[in-house]
Design a protein around this motif. Structure first.
Motif, PDB file in Angstrom:
ATOM      1  N   ASP A  20       3.995 -12.577 -21.372  1.00 53.91           N
ATOM      2  CA  ASP A  20       3.491 -11.753 -22.553  1.00 53.91           C
ATOM      3  C   ASP A  20       3.354 -12.490 -23.875  1.00 53.91           C
ATOM      4  O   ASP A  20       2.550 -12.156 -24.843  1.00 53.91           O
ATOM      5  N   GLY A  64      17.583 -16.814 -13.612  1.00 50.60           N
ATOM      6  CA  GLY A  64      18.064 -15.468 -13.421  1.00 50.60           C
ATOM      7  C   GLY A  64      19.532 -15.729 -13.033  1.00 50.60           C
ATOM      8  O   GLY A  64      20.300 -16.186 -13.478  1.00 50.60           O
ATOM      9  N   ASN A 106       7.963 -12.191 -17.447  1.00 48.58           N
ATOM     10  CA  ASN A 106       7.494 -11.110 -18.037  1.00 48.58           C
ATOM     11  C   ASN A 106       7.122 -11.474 -19.316  1.00 48.58           C
ATOM     12  O   ASN A 106       6.278 -11.215 -20.262  1.00 48.58           O
ATOM     13  N   ARG A 107       8.467 -12.063 -20.081  1.00 50.96           N
ATOM     14  CA  ARG A 107       8.325 -12.232 -21.363  1.00 50.96           C
ATOM     15  C   ARG A 107       7.451 -13.620 -21.426  1.00 50.96           C
ATOM     16  O   ARG A 107       6.743 -13.670 -22.751  1.00 50.96           O
ATOM     17  N   THR A 145      11.249 -21.222 -16.350  1.00 50.96           N
ATOM     18  CA  THR A 145      12.016 -20.213 -16.895  1.00 50.96           C
ATOM     19  C   THR A 145      13.551 -20.852 -16.433  1.00 50.96           C
ATOM     20  O   THR A 145      13.741 -21.517 -15.713  1.00 50.96           O
ATOM     21  N   GLN A 183      12.520 -11.916 -13.039  1.00 53.21           N
ATOM     22  CA  GLN A 183      11.123 -11.267 -13.436  1.00 53.21           C
ATOM     23  C   GLN A 183      11.064 -10.773 -14.865  1.00 53.21           C
ATOM     24  O   GLN A 183       9.973 -10.885 -15.498  1.00 53.21           O
ATOM     25  N   GLU A 184      12.307 -10.319 -15.619  1.00 52.17           N
ATOM     26  CA  GLU A 184      12.316  -9.998 -16.964  1.00 52.17           C
ATOM     27  C   GLU A 184      11.784 -11.212 -17.789  1.00 52.17           C
ATOM     28  O   GLU A 184      10.980 -11.187 -18.653  1.00 52.17           O
ATOM     29  N   GLU A 185      12.320 -12.408 -17.564  1.00 47.76           N
ATOM     30  CA  GLU A 185      12.165 -13.615 -18.128  1.00 47.76           C
ATOM     31  C   GLU A 185      10.710 -14.082 -18.046  1.00 47.76           C
ATOM     32  O   GLU A 185      10.071 -14.411 -18.986  1.00 47.76           O
ATOM     33  N   PRO A 226      16.729  -9.220 -10.933  1.00 46.37           N
ATOM     34  CA  PRO A 226      15.954  -8.760 -11.838  1.00 46.37           C
ATOM     35  C   PRO A 226      15.658  -9.631 -13.203  1.00 46.37           C
ATOM     36  O   PRO A 226      14.621  -9.461 -13.950  1.00 46.37           O
ATOM     37  N   ALA A 227      16.695 -10.436 -13.484  1.00 54.47           N
ATOM     38  CA  ALA A 227      16.589 -11.028 -14.629  1.00 54.47           C
ATOM     39  C   ALA A 227      15.480 -12.179 -14.826  1.00 54.47           C
ATOM     40  O   ALA A 227      14.923 -12.429 -15.819  1.00 54.47           O
TER      41      ALA A 227
END
Length: 183
Positions: free
Chosen positions: A56, A72, A52-53, A69, A48-50, A45-46
């Motif tokens: 955004d 992860g 997303n940041r 990126t 996808q979190e990065e 999940p790390a």
């Protein structure tokens, strides 16, 4: 210098350690199915979190854009280059990629490779799948012909490209297009 191409068969996430690995992604930077789904499973999940940041904090992506990126939870690669192959923006005129989109992605990837080579003063490595040939529906031979033309050019840095085919048939096609033996 020219790029050095090594043709490999299998899961690109099982590739040897590499500076960069390419995730054929989309304009909303969402991990989904196919190769992108394999990234979700391997990197956790790390990643996808990065993503997303990044999504955004930047302007909306267009097909052909590439976003950098970390990897992860995957330690084999230093960086992931997310190539916007599919256009999932609301009201997108055309969601699937064109061959021109693949050309644009390669140019954008090369910018990251050149920057890394300049910063490290050494060779760089890139792990690359066939982009746009799954859900995107592009003809594999046409994409490989673009790859061949692009990677046969002279560049100012040293780079080895690990070109991955998912199946034996993919690798045989790569060998025919590139005229090289599989490693």
């Amino acid at each position: 210098m020219a790029y050095r191409i090594t043709i490999k068969e299998g899961n690109l996430l099982d590739a040897p350690a590499s500076d960069f690995i390419v995730n054929p992604s989309n304009t909303i930077l969402a991990l989904g199915s196919g190769v992108s789904g394999a990234f979700a499973a391997a990197c956790g999940p790390a990643l996808q979190e990065e993503m997303n940041r990044k999504r955004d904090s930047s302007a909306p992506l267009s097909k052909g854009d590439v976003v950098l990126t970390g990897a992860g939870g995957c330690t084999a690669f230093r960086h992931v280059l997310h190539a916007a192959v599919m256009d999932y923006r609301p009201n997108a005129a055309e969601t699937v990629p064109s061959l021109d989109d693949i050309r644009t992605i390669l140019v954008n990837i090369e910018l990251f490779l050149a920057d890394e080579a300049a910063a490290s003063s050494g060779p760089v490595t890139l792990t690359l799948p066939l982009m746009g040939t799954g859900v995107g529906g592009l003809d594999k031979r046409h994409v490989l012909e673009i790859y061949r033309g692009f990677f046969r050019r002279e560049v100012d840095f040293d780079c080895e490209v690990f070109l991955y085919g998912h199946s034996e048939a993919d690798c045989l096609l790569m060998q025919r297009v590139f005229g090289e033996e599989r490693a």
